[in-house]
Motif scaffolding. Structure first.
Motif, PDB file in Angstrom:
ATOM      1  N   PHE A  76       0.851  -1.094  -0.021  1.00 49.35           N
ATOM      2  CA  PHE A  76       0.200  -0.064   0.023  1.00 49.35           C
ATOM      3  C   PHE A  76       0.833   1.343  -0.039  1.00 49.35           C
ATOM      4  CE2 PHE A  76      -2.146   3.424   2.270  1.00 49.35           C
ATOM      5  CZ  PHE A  76      -3.538   3.408   1.709  1.00 49.35           C
ATOM      6  N   VAL A  77       1.989   1.408   0.911  1.00 47.55           N
ATOM      7  CA  VAL A  77       2.826   2.286   0.944  1.00 47.55           C
ATOM      8  C   VAL A  77       3.661   2.513  -0.272  1.00 47.55           C
ATOM      9  CG1 VAL A  77       4.913   3.109   2.051  1.00 47.55           C
ATOM     10  CG2 VAL A  77       3.173   2.332   3.287  1.00 47.55           C
ATOM     11  N   ALA A  78       3.950   1.548  -0.676  1.00 47.40           N
ATOM     12  CA  ALA A  78       4.859   1.663  -2.165  1.00 47.40           C
ATOM     13  C   ALA A  78       3.982   2.152  -3.282  1.00 47.40           C
ATOM     14  CB  ALA A  78       5.526   0.393  -2.488  1.00 47.40           C
ATOM     15  N   ALA A  79       2.901   1.656  -3.462  1.00 42.90           N
ATOM     16  CA  ALA A  79       1.888   1.896  -4.437  1.00 42.90           C
ATOM     17  C   ALA A  79       1.397   3.328  -4.315  1.00 42.90           C
ATOM     18  CB  ALA A  79       0.818   1.101  -4.518  1.00 42.90           C
ATOM     19  N   GLN A  80       1.311   3.953  -3.286  1.00 43.06           N
ATOM     20  CA  GLN A  80       0.790   5.272  -2.913  1.00 43.06           C
ATOM     21  C   GLN A  80       2.002   6.130  -3.563  1.00 43.06           C
ATOM     22  OE1 GLN A  80      -1.925   6.379  -2.719  1.00 43.06           O
ATOM     23  NE2 GLN A  80      -3.181   4.761  -1.404  1.00 43.06           N
ATOM     24  N   ILE A  81       3.460   5.938  -3.088  1.00 43.45           N
ATOM     25  CA  ILE A  81       4.273   6.613  -3.454  1.00 43.45           C
ATOM     26  C   ILE A  81       4.637   6.702  -4.768  1.00 43.45           C
ATOM     27  CG2 ILE A  81       6.913   7.156  -3.048  1.00 43.45           C
ATOM     28  CD1 ILE A  81       6.552   5.741   0.115  1.00 43.45           C
ATOM     29  N   ALA A  82       4.493   5.335  -5.447  1.00 47.12           N
ATOM     30  CA  ALA A  82       4.829   5.496  -6.971  1.00 47.12           C
ATOM     31  C   ALA A  82       3.720   6.337  -7.701  1.00 47.12           C
ATOM     32  CB  ALA A  82       4.617   3.784  -7.097  1.00 47.12           C
ATOM     33  N   ALA A  86      10.250   0.681  -6.896  1.00 51.48           N
ATOM     34  CA  ALA A  86      11.200   0.286  -8.190  1.00 51.48           C
ATOM     35  C   ALA A  86      10.409  -0.402  -9.309  1.00 51.48           C
ATOM     36  CB  ALA A  86      12.515  -0.154  -8.074  1.00 51.48           C
ATOM     37  N   GLU A  87       9.721  -1.604  -8.714  1.00 52.04           N
ATOM     38  CA  GLU A  87       8.952  -2.489  -9.843  1.00 52.04           C
ATOM     39  C   GLU A  87       7.854  -1.437 -10.373  1.00 52.04           C
ATOM     40  OE1 GLU A  87      10.141  -5.377 -10.726  1.00 52.04           O
ATOM     41  OE2 GLU A  87       8.627  -5.748 -12.117  1.00 52.04           O
ATOM     42  N   LEU A  88       7.053  -0.894  -9.389  1.00 51.36           N
ATOM     43  CA  LEU A  88       6.008  -0.114  -9.829  1.00 51.36           C
ATOM     44  C   LEU A  88       6.496   1.110 -10.823  1.00 51.36           C
ATOM     45  CD1 LEU A  88       4.194  -0.068  -6.306  1.00 51.36           C
ATOM     46  CD2 LEU A  88       3.301  -1.427  -8.444  1.00 51.36           C
ATOM     47  N   GLY A 145      17.505 -11.722  -1.717  1.00 46.89           N
ATOM     48  CA  GLY A 145      16.092 -11.624  -1.447  1.00 46.89           C
ATOM     49  C   GLY A 145      15.384 -10.732  -1.342  1.00 46.89           C
ATOM     50  N   LYS A 146      16.088  -9.723  -0.534  1.00 48.54           N
ATOM     51  CA  LYS A 146      15.737  -8.515  -0.306  1.00 48.54           C
ATOM     52  C   LYS A 146      15.521  -7.487  -1.528  1.00 48.54           C
ATOM     53  CE  LYS A 146      17.275  -8.266   4.367  1.00 48.54           C
ATOM     54  NZ  LYS A 146      18.231  -7.897   5.446  1.00 48.54           N
ATOM     55  N   ALA A 147      16.417  -7.917  -2.623  1.00 45.17           N
ATOM     56  CA  ALA A 147      16.250  -7.028  -3.847  1.00 45.17           C
ATOM     57  C   ALA A 147      15.131  -7.485  -4.868  1.00 45.17           C
ATOM     58  CB  ALA A 147      17.806  -6.922  -4.552  1.00 45.17           C
ATOM     59  N   LEU A 148      14.910  -8.862  -4.531  1.00 46.57           N
ATOM     60  CA  LEU A 148      13.895  -9.400  -5.600  1.00 46.57           C
ATOM     61  C   LEU A 148      12.684  -9.622  -5.271  1.00 46.57           C
ATOM     62  CD1 LEU A 148      16.128 -12.212  -7.410  1.00 46.57           C
ATOM     63  CD2 LEU A 148      14.975 -10.304  -8.548  1.00 46.57           C
ATOM     64  N   ALA A 149      12.299 -10.095  -3.797  1.00 49.26           N
ATOM     65  CA  ALA A 149      11.153 -10.510  -3.466  1.00 49.26           C
ATOM     66  C   ALA A 149      10.115  -9.178  -3.514  1.00 49.26           C
ATOM     67  CB  ALA A 149      11.207 -10.997  -1.780  1.00 49.26           C
ATOM     68  N   PRO A 150      10.567  -8.189  -2.964  1.00 51.19           N
ATOM     69  CA  PRO A 150       9.566  -6.926  -3.217  1.00 51.19           C
ATOM     70  C   PRO A 150       9.061  -6.563  -4.725  1.00 51.19           C
ATOM     71  CG  PRO A 150      11.729  -6.126  -2.292  1.00 51.19           C
ATOM     72  CD  PRO A 150      11.691  -7.628  -2.338  1.00 51.19           C
ATOM     73  N   ARG A 151      10.180  -6.805  -5.607  1.00 53.60           N
ATOM     74  CA  ARG A 151       9.758  -6.477  -6.801  1.00 53.60           C
ATOM     75  C   ARG A 151       8.631  -7.488  -7.488  1.00 53.60           C
ATOM     76  NH1 ARG A 151      13.860  -3.018  -9.811  1.00 53.60           N
ATOM     77  NH2 ARG A 151      12.158  -2.951 -11.098  1.00 53.60           N
TER      78      ARG A 151
END
Ligand SMILES: Cc1cc2nc3c(=O)[nH]c(=O)nc-3n(C[C@H](O)[C@H](O)[C@H](O)COP(=O)(O)OP(=O)(O)OC[C@H]3O[C@@H](n4cnc5c(N)ncnc54)[C@H](O)[C@@H]3O)c2cc1C
Ligand SMILES: Nc1ncnc2c1ncn2[C@@H]1O[C@H](COP(=O)(O)O)[C@@H](O)[C@H]1O
Lengths: 247, 320
Positions: free
Chosen positions: A95-101, A131-133, B100-106
């Motif tokens: 939720f936090v990451a998506a709001q910031i993105a 980063a992913e978003l 894992g800390k670099a990949l799992a959240p992505r």
């Protein structure tokens, strides 16, 4: 250079951790809150240093209610230029990451910095999700970062060693120890912070959390310490070998 | 449906952390009544991948592409997500280590899959899907429900253990579209051939009581005898007596080895936060009132400069 630093509010490191409401909530009784240490000491300070060296601006962003304004003012006193608070309960990391993105996507930030992890939820995940978003490179646990033009040289920890990388802007990193040194805000900074903009923006109602905390508990207690005399070290080693089976 | 274990490679070999990831994935799959599949990205020896069957994986999918040898989380994330879909993966498991800390959240964001980072137990699957993790830097535990269809879990190193169940895995190679990386690795520095702290089962740690970096010889000697990693308090790394990556605690690395030996460390709450989940804790401190004794299993009240050499002699005897 436009820099975004993500900051969050956490219980002071000496807080007694207890739970209420049938162990479903963290007890805020007598708890004082601080800016998450790695956000303040490393992420924010390195952001401010980069701005001082290269020009540009540092914006801080925080997802939370008005009880976060105190740490946001502190970040402005340390040297951020302006702040955005996305007005919502930070329900989970996604939720936090998506709001910031959602906020950051139109802003054209060159560098986005988060802390290594929050000391209450210990996720170490918001930066990677962000980063992913935003479809940007992400380097986790960065201990050094320098920028020349639009190319950054970054040092990060890996298992049993470290790696030196180069990455073009824009990108996201999470800040680890070594990246910068803690700065104590001075009187001038504190005065200036009062006049700096803190913009409160509404949360995107279309974003929802995909995890929820069911319950909390205290870690299992340890049995009392077994003392061994300093003149009888062999006994300690025997206990470690035969009783604890640790060696 | 399947449980997918992300297998880390280094120099064609499977990293130790991934044996635990595989064991956890296999146990989770068993609970869900499905199979556990390994996913390995980059160069690897086939025999290394087959051997993962020992930890309960029925199959290992190998994306054999040297472009994936360096970890660019953005490039890898797309490959892992595509494989998750192709294999019908429901649960994706990582180690909660640097990779894992670099990949799992992505992957969590890409697959819209709820993530529990730093899990310490198998998921509870009757009814919902609930995973326990550490919170408040070791001062609490939280049970977290993952409410999305797909799930990502990263497990705290050493919290589940490596479980051998026998068997051998079928290795299948898979092709993948691999994007060009924008991250260039300029240099990789190996910190000697010592055991990385994050993976270590035995850790010898020392604090400001040792008075200066020149006195760490006996600490390193103990680590050598035991095959342990070395760590330190923040007070020590702050003044550069020891490198930053050895700093454990609330603002350093959180570890949970089988054995943590704390020499001349007071046991401040912020230090304990990162080490209190160690299985056995030994404290050596000259001050009987040092707070660390309250969190210790075994304690010696004494001068480290006297006790540590004696411990080393006794350990040498034990190890023959
Ligand atoms: C926000 C915040 C975050 C922090 N995060 C961390 C963290 O992540 N990790 C961390 O470690 N600290 C952290 N700290 C610091 C922590 O509060 C302590 O200051 C630190 O852990 C003290 O380190 P120490 O035990 O090595 O040193 P000291 O507190 O100075 O203790 C030294 C100990 O050695 C003993 N001693 C002295 N001589 C001898 C001898 N000859 N033989 C045997 N024993 C001897 C003394 O009795 C004493 O107990 C943090 C602090 C803050 C404010
Ligand atoms: N509510 C929040 N608002 C802004 N940034 C946050 C928030 N929560 C976490 N972050 C950032 O994400 C980092 C990692 O948090 P976590 O994934 O919870 O360990 C923190 O160090 C912050 O920089």
């Amino acid at each position: 250079m436009k820099i975004l630093v993500c900051i969050s509010k956490v219980p002071d490191t000496t807080s007694k951790i207890a739970f209420t409401d049938n162990n479903t909530k963290f007890s805020e009784d007598g708890v004082t809150y601080i800016m998450n240490p790695t956000d303040e000491w490393y992420a924010l300070v390195r952001g401010v240093e980069l701005k001082e060296a290269h020009g540009g601006s540092v914006t801080v962003v925080c997802v939370g209610d008005s009880s976060n304004d105190q740490i946001i003012r502190k970040s402005l006193a340390i040297g951020a230029d302006d702040a955005v608070r996305i007005d919502a309960q930070p329900d989970d990391s996604y939720f936090v990451a998506a709001q910031i993105a959602n906020y950051a996507k139109e802003q054209g930030f060159d560098v986005i910095i988060t802390g290594k992890e929050t000391i209450n939820y210990n996720g170490s995940v918001v930066g990677g999700m962000l980063a992913e978003l935003l479809d940007l490179p992400y380097v986790a646990l960065v201990t050094k970062m320098d920028i020349a033009g639009n190319e950054a040289t970054i040092e990060r920890e890996i298992e049993g060693g470290k790696e030196i990388l180069s990455v073009p802007t824009p990108f996201v990193i999470s800040a680890n120890k070594g990246l910068a040194e803690q700065r104590i805000p001075n009187m001038r900074g504190i005065m200036a912070a009062r006049k700096k903009p803190l913009n409160v923006i509404p949360a995107d109602a279309g974003i929802s959390a995909n995890t929820s905390v069911v319950s909390y508990s205290a870690p299992p207690a340890r049995t009392a310490c077994k003392y061994v005399d300093a003149d009888n070290v062999d006994e300690l080693i025997r206990l470690l070998h035969e009783e604890a089976k640790a060696i | 449906m399947a449980v997918i274990a992300y297998i880390e490679l280094s120099g064609n070999k499977v990293k130790k952390a991934s044996l635990e990831t595989a064991s956890y994935a296999a146990a989770t799959a068993q609970k869900l009544g499905t199979e556990a599949i390994g996913l390995a990205l980059g160069s690897a020896d086939a025999s290394e991948l087959e051997a993962l069957g020992k930890y309960g994986l029925s199959k290992v999918v190998h994306v054999n592409n040297a472009q994936l040898d360096n970890l660019d989380s953005r490039v890898q994330s797309k490959v892992v997500a595509d494989q998750m879909n192709a294999l019908g993966g429901k649960v994706l498991v990582f180690s909660h280590n640097y990779t894992g800390k670099a990949l799992a959240p992505r992957l969590s964001a890409r697959l819209n899959a709820g993530l529990v980072a730093g899990a310490v137990a198998l998921p509870e699957t009757d009814g919902g899907f609930v995973v326990e993790k550490t919170a408040f830097s070791g001062k609490g535990l939280a049970k977290v429900s993952i409410n999305s269809d797909l799930k990502v879990i990263s497990i705290g190193p050493n919290s589940f253990g490596v479980k051998e169940v026998g068997g051998s895995a079928a290795v299948e190679t898979a092709d993948a579209a691999v994007e060009a990386s924008s991250v260039t690795v300029k240099e990789t520095v190996k910190l000697s051939d010592k055991i990385p702290l994050s993976e270590a089962e035995l850790v010898v740690s020392a604090g400001r009581g040792l008075r200066g970096p020149e006195n760490w010889g006996m600490v390193e000697e103990m680590a050598d005898i035991l095959g342990a990693a070395t760590a330190c308090s923040r007070a020590v790394s702050d003044v550069d007596w020891r490198p930053h990556h050895e700093h454990v605690g609330q603002t350093g690395l959180a570890i949970s080895p089988n054995l943590y030996i704390a020499i001349a460390i007071s046991g401040a709450i912020q230090h304990l936060a990162g080490v209190s989940s160690s299985k056995t804790i030994v404290v050596v401190n000259k001050d009987p009132e040092a707070p660390f004794f309250k969190s210790a299993d075994y304690g010696i009240v004494g001068d480290a400069f006297d006790v540590v050499p004696k411990m080393n002699a006794a350990l040498k005897k034990l190890k023959g």
